[in-house]
Design a protein around this motif. Sequence first.
Motif, short mmCIF file in Angstrom:
data_model
loop_
_atom_site.label_atom_id
_atom_site.label_comp_id
_atom_site.label_asym_id
_atom_site.label_seq_id
_atom_site.Cartn_x
_atom_site.Cartn_y
_atom_site.Cartn_z
N PRO A 163 -1.88 15.20 7.83
CA PRO A 163 -1.92 14.07 8.77
C PRO A 163 -1.17 12.87 8.20
O PRO A 163 -0.70 12.89 7.07
CB PRO A 163 -3.42 13.79 8.90
CG PRO A 163 -4.01 14.29 7.62
CD PRO A 163 -3.17 15.45 7.20
N VAL A 164 -1.09 11.81 8.98
CA VAL A 164 -0.46 10.57 8.54
C VAL A 164 -1.09 10.13 7.23
O VAL A 164 -2.31 10.19 7.07
CB VAL A 164 -0.64 9.46 9.61
CG1 VAL A 164 -0.10 8.15 9.12
CG2 VAL A 164 0.04 9.88 10.91
N GLN A 165 -0.27 9.71 6.29
CA GLN A 165 -0.75 9.27 4.98
C GLN A 165 -0.75 7.75 4.92
O GLN A 165 0.16 7.09 5.43
CB GLN A 165 0.16 9.82 3.87
CG GLN A 165 0.19 11.34 3.84
CD GLN A 165 -1.14 11.93 3.50
OE1 GLN A 165 -1.63 11.76 2.39
NE2 GLN A 165 -1.76 12.61 4.44
N ALA A 166 -1.76 7.20 4.27
CA ALA A 166 -1.88 5.75 4.15
C ALA A 166 -1.04 5.20 3.01
O ALA A 166 -0.69 4.02 3.00
CB ALA A 166 -3.35 5.36 3.93
N GLY A 167 -0.70 6.03 2.04
CA GLY A 167 0.09 5.57 0.90
C GLY A 167 1.52 5.25 1.29
O GLY A 167 1.99 5.64 2.35
N THR A 168 2.18 4.54 0.42
CA THR A 168 3.58 4.20 0.66
C THR A 168 4.40 4.59 -0.55
O THR A 168 3.90 4.68 -1.66
CB THR A 168 3.76 2.69 0.92
OG1 THR A 168 3.30 1.97 -0.23
CG2 THR A 168 3.00 2.24 2.14
N THR A 169 5.67 4.82 -0.34
CA THR A 169 6.59 5.13 -1.42
C THR A 169 7.28 3.83 -1.82
O THR A 169 7.93 3.19 -0.99
CB THR A 169 7.62 6.17 -0.96
OG1 THR A 169 6.92 7.32 -0.49
CG2 THR A 169 8.55 6.55 -2.10
N GLN A 170 7.13 3.46 -3.07
CA GLN A 170 7.80 2.27 -3.57
C GLN A 170 9.28 2.58 -3.71
O GLN A 170 9.72 3.71 -3.56
CB GLN A 170 7.20 1.86 -4.93
CG GLN A 170 5.72 1.55 -4.86
CD GLN A 170 5.42 0.28 -4.09
OE1 GLN A 170 6.13 -0.70 -4.20
NE2 GLN A 170 4.38 0.32 -3.29
N GLU B 234 14.67 2.27 -7.90
CA GLU B 234 14.41 1.40 -9.05
C GLU B 234 13.33 1.98 -9.95
O GLU B 234 12.82 1.30 -10.84
CB GLU B 234 14.00 0.01 -8.56
CG GLU B 234 15.10 -0.68 -7.79
CD GLU B 234 14.65 -2.00 -7.19
OE1 GLU B 234 13.54 -2.44 -7.47
OE2 GLU B 234 15.43 -2.57 -6.41
N GLY B 235 12.93 3.22 -9.70
CA GLY B 235 11.93 3.87 -10.54
C GLY B 235 10.51 3.41 -10.26
O GLY B 235 9.64 3.55 -11.10
N GLY B 236 10.27 2.87 -9.06
CA GLY B 236 8.93 2.41 -8.70
C GLY B 236 7.97 3.57 -8.52
O GLY B 236 8.38 4.71 -8.35
N PRO B 237 6.68 3.29 -8.57
CA PRO B 237 5.69 4.35 -8.44
C PRO B 237 5.55 4.86 -7.01
O PRO B 237 5.84 4.13 -6.07
CB PRO B 237 4.38 3.66 -8.88
CG PRO B 237 4.60 2.21 -8.56
CD PRO B 237 6.06 1.96 -8.77
#
Length: 176
Positions: free
Chosen positions: A160-167, A171-174
């Motif tokens: 399903p839709v995920q609440a997390g985000t991709t940084q 730039e090597g963000g988490p």
Amino acid sequence: MAEEKTDGVRKTAGTPRALDALDRKILGALSRDATLSYAAIGQDVGLSAPAVHERVKRLRASGTIEATVARLDGAAVGKPLLAFIHVDTEGWGVTTGLLALQEMPELEEVHSSAGDTNLILKVRVASPKALEGLLARIYEVGCVRATRTYTVLSTHLDRPVQAGTTQNLAEGGPVK
């Protein structure tokens, strides 16, 4: 001055509050397993069960949590064949005939799209013969000009839709 009746008027809370990191963690836990207790989620995110309950109530009231549903296994309910049907129509937009298709239990999703097709349908059926019958019913809608069907051989990710985000990965963000 007469008193205005407002029983049927929905109260608005103003601008919805943005999701914070705790909201996203709670939503992540619920999207993995909606049967988790508030206490179990609280242990995972560092809140008390009543605090999680209040946040979940607010997320439901805001529409962020749309529903709590059971996800069914297609093969277990006799519909092992998953397909996506691209539908080209005359004109633009969804007609009443196309809207009537949503009454078919084989249709799981209907999306209006930009690009080389007007609609994308996600369907689940019992067999290739059942898919053929469904396509025949789709073609009975007067405005359908053409279809392209893509059958799924195997699924590698279905969530399903995920609440997390991709940084910013460049730039090597988490990734959360």
